[in-house]
Scaffold this motif. Structure first.
Motif, PDB file in Angstrom:
ATOM      1  N   ASP A   1      32.679  32.825  41.480  1.00  0.00           N
ATOM      2  CA  ASP A   1      33.603  33.007  42.608  1.00  0.00           C
ATOM      3  C   ASP A   1      35.027  33.329  42.138  1.00  0.00           C
ATOM      4  O   ASP A   1      35.981  33.236  42.905  1.00  0.00           O
ATOM      5  CB  ASP A   1      33.615  31.759  43.490  1.00  0.00           C
ATOM      6  CG  ASP A   1      34.171  30.543  42.745  1.00  0.00           C
ATOM      7  OD1 ASP A   1      34.222  30.579  41.492  1.00  0.00           O
ATOM      8  OD2 ASP A   1      34.579  29.577  43.415  1.00  0.00           O
ATOM      9  N   CYS A   2      35.152  33.710  40.882  1.00  0.00           N
ATOM     10  CA  CYS A   2      36.483  33.950  40.293  1.00  0.00           C
ATOM     11  C   CYS A   2      37.271  34.984  41.094  1.00  0.00           C
ATOM     12  O   CYS A   2      38.422  34.770  41.464  1.00  0.00           O
ATOM     13  CB  CYS A   2      36.332  34.409  38.843  1.00  0.00           C
ATOM     14  SG  CYS A   2      37.911  34.728  38.007  1.00  0.00           S
ATOM     15  N   CYS A   3      36.649  36.137  41.373  1.00  0.00           N
ATOM     16  CA  CYS A   3      37.363  37.219  42.053  1.00  0.00           C
ATOM     17  C   CYS A   3      37.782  36.825  43.471  1.00  0.00           C
ATOM     18  O   CYS A   3      38.858  37.203  43.934  1.00  0.00           O
ATOM     19  CB  CYS A   3      36.507  38.478  42.101  1.00  0.00           C
ATOM     20  SG  CYS A   3      36.526  39.401  40.545  1.00  0.00           S
TER      21      CYS A   3
ATOM     22  N   ILE B   1      50.860  43.812  43.961  1.00  0.00           N
ATOM     23  CA  ILE B   1      49.469  43.549  44.342  1.00  0.00           C
ATOM     24  C   ILE B   1      48.533  44.205  43.325  1.00  0.00           C
ATOM     25  O   ILE B   1      47.537  43.615  42.890  1.00  0.00           O
ATOM     26  CB  ILE B   1      49.192  44.064  45.771  1.00  0.00           C
ATOM     27  CG1 ILE B   1      49.932  43.171  46.784  1.00  0.00           C
ATOM     28  CG2 ILE B   1      47.700  44.099  46.075  1.00  0.00           C
ATOM     29  CD1 ILE B   1      49.971  43.713  48.199  1.00  0.00           C
ATOM     30  N   GLY B   2      48.863  45.442  42.923  1.00  0.00           N
ATOM     31  CA  GLY B   2      48.055  46.137  41.916  1.00  0.00           C
ATOM     32  C   GLY B   2      48.055  45.393  40.593  1.00  0.00           C
ATOM     33  O   GLY B   2      47.009  45.285  39.926  1.00  0.00           O
ATOM     34  N   LYS B   3      49.212  44.856  40.215  1.00  0.00           N
ATOM     35  CA  LYS B   3      49.306  44.096  38.958  1.00  0.00           C
ATOM     36  C   LYS B   3      48.506  42.801  39.065  1.00  0.00           C
ATOM     37  O   LYS B   3      47.824  42.383  38.125  1.00  0.00           O
ATOM     38  CB  LYS B   3      50.765  43.784  38.632  1.00  0.00           C
ATOM     39  CG  LYS B   3      50.949  43.194  37.239  1.00  0.00           C
ATOM     40  CD  LYS B   3      52.414  42.982  36.911  1.00  0.00           C
ATOM     41  CE  LYS B   3      52.591  42.555  35.458  1.00  0.00           C
ATOM     42  NZ  LYS B   3      51.725  41.450  35.033  1.00  0.00           N
ATOM     43  N   GLY B   4      48.581  42.178  40.234  1.00  0.00           N
ATOM     44  CA  GLY B   4      47.795  40.961  40.459  1.00  0.00           C
ATOM     45  C   GLY B   4      46.311  41.230  40.359  1.00  0.00           C
ATOM     46  O   GLY B   4      45.552  40.423  39.797  1.00  0.00           O
ATOM     47  N   TYR B   5      45.874  42.380  40.885  1.00  0.00           N
ATOM     48  CA  TYR B   5      44.462  42.755  40.813  1.00  0.00           C
ATOM     49  C   TYR B   5      44.038  42.993  39.362  1.00  0.00           C
ATOM     50  O   TYR B   5      42.958  42.557  38.934  1.00  0.00           O
ATOM     51  CB  TYR B   5      44.217  44.014  41.650  1.00  0.00           C
ATOM     52  CG  TYR B   5      42.780  44.493  41.623  1.00  0.00           C
ATOM     53  CD1 TYR B   5      41.760  43.739  42.213  1.00  0.00           C
ATOM     54  CD2 TYR B   5      42.434  45.691  41.008  1.00  0.00           C
ATOM     55  CE1 TYR B   5      40.444  44.173  42.192  1.00  0.00           C
ATOM     56  CE2 TYR B   5      41.115  46.131  40.975  1.00  0.00           C
ATOM     57  CZ  TYR B   5      40.125  45.371  41.567  1.00  0.00           C
ATOM     58  OH  TYR B   5      38.814  45.795  41.534  1.00  0.00           O
TER      59      TYR B   5
ATOM     60  N   GLU C   1      45.440  34.025  46.259  1.00  0.00           N
ATOM     61  CA  GLU C   1      46.700  34.321  45.554  1.00  0.00           C
ATOM     62  C   GLU C   1      47.415  35.507  46.206  1.00  0.00           C
ATOM     63  O   GLU C   1      48.639  35.511  46.335  1.00  0.00           O
ATOM     64  CB  GLU C   1      46.414  34.643  44.074  1.00  0.00           C
ATOM     65  CG  GLU C   1      45.970  33.449  43.253  1.00  0.00           C
ATOM     66  CD  GLU C   1      47.026  32.342  43.237  1.00  0.00           C
ATOM     67  OE1 GLU C   1      48.214  32.665  43.012  1.00  0.00           O
ATOM     68  OE2 GLU C   1      46.650  31.178  43.475  1.00  0.00           O
ATOM     69  N   LEU C   2      46.632  36.474  46.637  1.00  0.00           N
ATOM     70  CA  LEU C   2      47.199  37.661  47.288  1.00  0.00           C
ATOM     71  C   LEU C   2      47.890  37.276  48.594  1.00  0.00           C
ATOM     72  O   LEU C   2      49.011  37.717  48.872  1.00  0.00           O
ATOM     73  CB  LEU C   2      46.086  38.677  47.554  1.00  0.00           C
ATOM     74  CG  LEU C   2      46.480  39.960  48.303  1.00  0.00           C
ATOM     75  CD1 LEU C   2      47.512  40.747  47.527  1.00  0.00           C
ATOM     76  CD2 LEU C   2      45.249  40.818  48.553  1.00  0.00           C
TER      77      LEU C   2
END
Length: 616
Positions: free
Chosen positions: A399-401, A380-384, A407-408
């Motif tokens: 609205d990208c973030c 999850i940290g890597k995805g962030y 995805e999470l």
């Protein structure tokens, strides 16, 4: 050293008080003072630990030589503790004193080159010679005759416990010294229990030792494996990955602690592992004692769940804290961490602070989710991090973030569904057939592994299923993935010593956080050249008629592995047909008077029929 007092030594070590430790965190001079360490540990304790150090450094040395060196160093320590602060030897760092002692001994030609170097190069040289591979110590570690062992133990003419410590130490040169001492306590308890209760009957003695011996060696195996695992992560993926893993684990365990406190512990624990993984056992021990001292004197800001652990003897404290329940989350902790996605200045903070910002996110997310595994939290940290790299580019949509949240959710669902599916299969099929499913999968992924290796690794994975699948949903994921990670780590260390295939290489090398899903997605190794159908590939003998279920299952699993290595593309229908034909042949031959003759006759016929089934 008078090893008749070894039990007293060990018990003293277990009761050594933390309050004697220096309060100045990482004070190098105090840390390496032989006089101070002697005063903290007392003579018997210091001797026992010194003997472990010498056995771990000079693995090829005799028991007598290890004891002699331990006594020499202890004599110096005693003088330094008494009053000899002006003695230049008392001012030397502890590791230098140990190495000087080895280098002054004769008959250690293996260390000639190391002894010619100056510190710290000399220490690095000695550490590089430590060898934990099986077979390095040629002399077998034989269990003594039980009657003779009990006689020796009762008369104290020759301390079996002292020899036990020496043998364990030289076979496990990276193992934490207090672990070895705790194992020695169990060993001594076993000797007392078995020798005292079996009343001299050899059969009773044998049975007692057979029943209790696994409990003695369990900490060596478990602690040794965890230490190897952590060191493997540090070596392959570096300091940053290890710190991230510890950050997730500590944030889950101590959710009430603030970020600064958690981060301090992370740094100290990472530094401790560096010392331990290098083989610097003295620094490793001291680091761990300091951390335990800090944790136990700051319970009010860390956790309400470790009070009993901190009341235990020092030797048992670390394991207790590691296994303690996570503390309750703060009552006012919000369920979400929306500020890390919605705040306007997020990209600016990421650009300025990067790793600190990512660490804060991981801390906040981990303390809110004790039901997730540490490995999943790292993903999850890597995805962030990937999300911010993408969304903080010039021209990225507003609205990208927020898209990252979808995805999470997908990722969390994927991990939970994989574990749930595996547990459903385990509950339906049970240990043996679940392991067979794993054998089929991993033989296709890693056909280069031997049958013994494939059976060992899949057996370990099956044990994870039996341990974790019975737990509640909140505890399933941390249990399953963190225990499975230990097995996958062992496979990856096996790959480092003897490469398996490019697919395994990629999964073991690219990302620690993604290692489990990566290995899970591997399919048939297309570059593998299947085994040829030689006469010895499948052999059938009357030992297949054994009534010992475990032995029969092992033989059938070896055949299953060879069958897949011969025909990697085998379908489930083909496997079912071949299995049915084998079962029919076995039942037929096991009923006959001359079983061996039947297997000699029917075995080749079964192979011919199976070839036709597999080519259909």
């Amino acid at each position: 050293m008078n090893w008749r007092t070894i039990t007293y030594v060990i018990l003293l070590v277990s009761l050594t008080a933390v309050k004697a430790l220096p309060r100045s965190y990482r004070d190098i001079e105090e840390k390496n003072s032989i006089g101070r360490r002697f005063s903290q540990l007392q003579e018997h304790n210091f001797k026992a630990i010194a003997m472990i150090m010498f056995a771990q450094y000079a693995q090829g040395g005799t028991f007598g030589k290890a004891v002699k060196m331990a006594e020499d160093v202890t004599d110096l320590a005693k003088r330094c503790a008494a009053a000899a602060r002006g003695n230049p030897d008392c001012l030397k760092p502890l590791d230098r004193i140990f190495l000087d002692t080895i280098c002054q001994e004769e008959n250690f030609p293996r260390f000639t080159d190391c002894c010619a170097k100056k510190d710290p190069e000399r220490n690095d040289c000695f550490l590089s010679l430590k060898n934990s591979s099986r077979g390095f110590i040629i002399s077998p570690f034989e269990r003594p005759n039980v009657e003779a062992a009990c006689k020796n133990h009762s008369q104290h003419q020759h301390s079996l416990t002292g020899h036990f410590i020496y043998e364990v130490s030289r076979r496990h040169p990276f193992l934490y010294a207090p672990t070895i001492l705790s194992v020695a306590i169990r060993y001594d308890e076993m000797m007392k229990n078995c020798c005292g209760s079996a009343e001299g009957h050899t059969h009773n003695l044998e049975e007692c030792f057979r029943r209790q011996a696994p409990k003695v060696v369990k900490p060596v195996k478990e602690d040794g494996l965890r230490q190897e695992h952590t060191c493997g992560i540090l070596k392959k993926f570096g300091d940053r990955t290890l710190k991230a893993l510890k950050l997730a684990q500590i944030s889950q365990k101590f959710p009430k602690a603030d970020f600064v406190t958690v981060n301090k512990l992370v740094m100290d624990i990472a530094n401790m592992h560096k010392d331990c993984c290098r083989g610097d056992m003295l620094d490793c021990m001291h680091d761990r004692e300091e951390i335990l001292h800090y944790v136990c004197t700051n319970q009010d800001i860390l956790s309400s769940k470790i009070k009993k652990c901190c009341e235990k003897p020092l030797l048992q404290r670390s394991e207790c804290i590691v296994n303690a329940e996570n503390d309750d989350k703060p009552a006012d902790l919000s369920p979400h961490v929306r500020e890390f996605i919605e705040d306007k200045g997020i990209c600016e903070r990421f650009a300025q602070e990067k790793d600190t910002h990512l660490a804060r996110f991981l801390y906040e997310y981990s303390r809110r989710h004790p039901e997730f595994s540490a490995q999943m939290l790292l993903r999850i940290g890597k995805g962030y991090e990937d999300l911010l790299k993408e969304c903080c580019k010039p021209g990225a949509p507003d609205d990208c973030c927020s898209r990252g949240e979808e995805e999470l959710k997908k990722h969390i669902y994927e991990t939970e569904s994989v574990m749930k599916t595996s547990c459903d299969i385990y509950k339906e099929k049970g240990d043996y057939y679940f392991q067979n499913e794993l054998l089929m999968s991993f033989t296709k992924k890693m056909p280069q592994l031997t049958s013994a290796e494939l059976i060992k690794f899949t057996k370990q994975m099956t044990t994870v299923g039996s341990k974790c699948c019975q737990l509640s949903q909140e505890k399933l994921l941390p249990c399953a993935e963190e225990n499975l990670d230990l097995v996958l780590g062992e496979i990856c260390r096996r790959h480092l010593t003897d490469p398996i295939n490019p697919g395994v290489c990629h999964c073991c090398s690219s990302s620690y956080a993604l290692r489990r899903p990566c290995l899970g997605k591997l399919e048939i190794d297309e570059n593998y050249v299947p085994l040829s159908l030689t006469p010895g590939l499948f052999t059938f003998h009357e030992d297949l008629c054994t009534t010992e279920e475990e032995k029969l299952q092992h033989k059938k699993q070896e055949m299953l592995i060879n069958l897949i290595k011969y025909k990697p593309q085998i379908t489930q229908e083909q496997l079912t047909s071949v299995t049915a034909a084998f079962t029919a042949m076995r039942e037929q031959c096991c009923k006959e008077d001359n079983r061996e003759a039947c297997f000699v006759r029917e075995g080749p016929e079964l192979i011919k029929r199976s070839e036709k089934m597999l080519s259909a």
